[in-house]
Design an enzyme around this catalytic site. Structure first.
Site, PDB file in Angstrom:
ATOM      1  N   VAL A   5       2.161  -4.092  -2.875  1.00 47.44           N
ATOM      2  CA  VAL A   5       3.571  -4.504  -2.752  1.00 47.44           C
ATOM      3  C   VAL A   5       3.805  -5.961  -3.153  1.00 47.44           C
ATOM      4  CG1 VAL A   5       4.178  -2.781  -0.986  1.00 47.44           C
ATOM      5  CG2 VAL A   5       3.369  -5.058  -0.274  1.00 47.44           C
ATOM      6  N   LYS A  54       7.521 -12.648  10.177  1.00 45.67           N
ATOM      7  CA  LYS A  54       8.177 -11.604  10.984  1.00 45.67           C
ATOM      8  C   LYS A  54       9.525 -12.076  11.528  1.00 45.67           C
ATOM      9  CE  LYS A  54       5.109  -8.444  10.361  1.00 45.67           C
ATOM     10  NZ  LYS A  54       5.452  -7.253   9.593  1.00 45.67           N
ATOM     11  N   GLY A 104       2.007  -4.652   5.867  1.00 43.27           N
ATOM     12  CA  GLY A 104       1.914  -5.996   6.431  1.00 43.27           C
ATOM     13  C   GLY A 104       0.475  -6.380   6.678  1.00 43.27           C
ATOM     14  N   TYR A 158       2.098 -15.472  10.136  1.00 42.90           N
ATOM     15  CA  TYR A 158       2.563 -14.123  10.484  1.00 42.90           C
ATOM     16  C   TYR A 158       3.900 -14.183  11.242  1.00 42.90           C
ATOM     17  CZ  TYR A 158       2.276  -9.374  12.476  1.00 42.90           C
ATOM     18  OH  TYR A 158       2.526  -8.072  12.846  1.00 42.90           O
ATOM     19  N   ARG A 200      -1.711   4.113   6.414  1.00 40.91           N
ATOM     20  CA  ARG A 200      -2.441   3.975   7.695  1.00 40.91           C
ATOM     21  C   ARG A 200      -1.475   3.526   8.775  1.00 40.91           C
ATOM     22  NH1 ARG A 200      -5.883  -0.607   7.804  1.00 40.91           N
ATOM     23  NH2 ARG A 200      -5.162  -1.411   5.796  1.00 40.91           N
ATOM     24  N   GLY A 201      -1.959   3.566  10.006  1.00 40.51           N
ATOM     25  CA  GLY A 201      -1.299   2.895  11.120  1.00 40.51           C
ATOM     26  C   GLY A 201       0.148   3.305  11.336  1.00 40.51           C
ATOM     27  N   ILE A 202       0.983   2.309  11.591  1.00 45.59           N
ATOM     28  CA  ILE A 202       2.380   2.568  11.932  1.00 45.59           C
ATOM     29  C   ILE A 202       3.113   3.206  10.755  1.00 45.59           C
ATOM     30  CG2 ILE A 202       4.577   1.442  12.487  1.00 45.59           C
ATOM     31  CD1 ILE A 202       2.914  -0.700  14.012  1.00 45.59           C
TER      32      ILE A 202
END
Ligand SMILES: NC(=O)c1ccc[n+]([C@@H]2O[C@H](COP(=O)([O-])OP(=O)(O)OC[C@H]3O[C@@H](n4cnc5c(N)ncnc54)[C@H](OP(=O)(O)O)[C@@H]3O)[C@@H](O)[C@H]2O)c1
Length: 244
Positions: free
Chosen positions: A59, A154, A87, A150, A14-16
């Site tokens: 993961v 990151k 993530g 978060y 999904r997404g990025i």
């Protein structure tokens, strides 16, 4: 363009991550994606490209990640381009943050990246070629109330990536970090319209990014054109983090 190289995108369902996978697929890579909830649909890309190889993998589970690499190697060959995009967020103020919330975010966003990068880089070093791209966030350097877990994960990716870049540079393996700002995905939708709009209003370009716009940067870092770029942090944030 890709020389038919093998790419693995974690969080490619999904997404990025999916946008990165589709861009690499269109560029002629042989692309595998990990999925946890559901595989991407469709797997087919533009005419002439190979279908995505979906590999089920949480993961945060070391055995599943090892099995995913083995499956990709058996089906496509050694991973030459690794994009770590899986993530999660679990937002709350620090005073209310349980150890479980802290740990789940660090396990997914950081420890899984350590495992994947370690697993992939062993073969990249032997091949004297490799591209590792880590998905950080503008939050790594701006900070964000309610996101200590978060932001810590990151920000850690930047130190991790730069250190690994130094370790692997002699073998022509590059390691770079992409730091998106506000991107139009489920992760931002989960914030609710009001908070997403408030965040977008802070972006100099006054809009969220499309996932494909992040994928452009990833595709360039994976390409031969970026052979001399390592240890970089590339912002794709509409100017949100400029100056940092
Ligand atoms: N959206 C933004 O504004 C933004 C900004 C800066 C950075 N980022 C970063 O960009 C990356 C992608 O974000 P996104 O916006 O695309 O998020 P998203 O739409 O919520 O997608 C998250 C992806 O991560 C996967 N994932 C989560 N936990 C996993 C696990 N334990 N094992 C395997 N896969 C797992 C999901 O897989 P399933 O679908 O199979 O569950 C999904 O593919 C993340 O690292 C995020 O922190 C996003």
């Amino acid at each position: 363009m890709s020389d038919g190289r093998v790419a693995l995108v974690t969080g490619g369902s999904r997404g990025i991550g999916l946008a990165c996978a589709r861009r690499l697929q269109a560029d002629g890579y042989r692309v595998a994606v990990t999925w946890k909830s559901a595989p991407p649909d469709p797997l087919e890309g533009p005419a002439g490209s190979l279908p995505l190889l979906p590999v089920r993998c949480d993961v945060t589970d070391a055995d599943e990640l090892e099995a995913a690499f083995s499956e990709v190697e058996a089906s496509l060959g050694n991973v030459e381009v690794l994009v770590c995009s899986a993530g999660i967020t679990e937002d709350t103020l620090l005073l209310m943050m349980s150890e479980e919330k802290w740990q789940r975010v660090l396990d997914t966003n950081l420890t899984a990246v350590y495992r994947a990068a370690k697993r992939a880089s062993a073969r990249m070093v032997r091949a004297r070629f490799g591209r590792i791209v880590l998905m950080s966030s503008v939050v790594a350097y701006l900070g964000s109330a309610g996101q200590t877990n978060y932001a810590a994960s990151k920000a850690a990716l930047i130190g991790f990536g730069r250190s690994l870049a130094r370790e692997l540079a002699g073998r022509q393996v590059t390691v770079n970090v992409v730091a998106p700002g506000v991107v139009d995905t489920d992760m931002v939708a989960a914030l609710g319209e009001e908070r997403a709009a408030a965040l977008t209003a802070m972006v100099p370009l006054k809009r969220a990014a499309r996932p494909e716009e992040v994928a452009h940067a990833v595709a360039w870092l994976a390409s031969a054109e970026a052979a001399y770029v390592t240890g970089a942090v590339i912002p794709v944030d509409g100017g949100l983090g400029m100056g940092h």
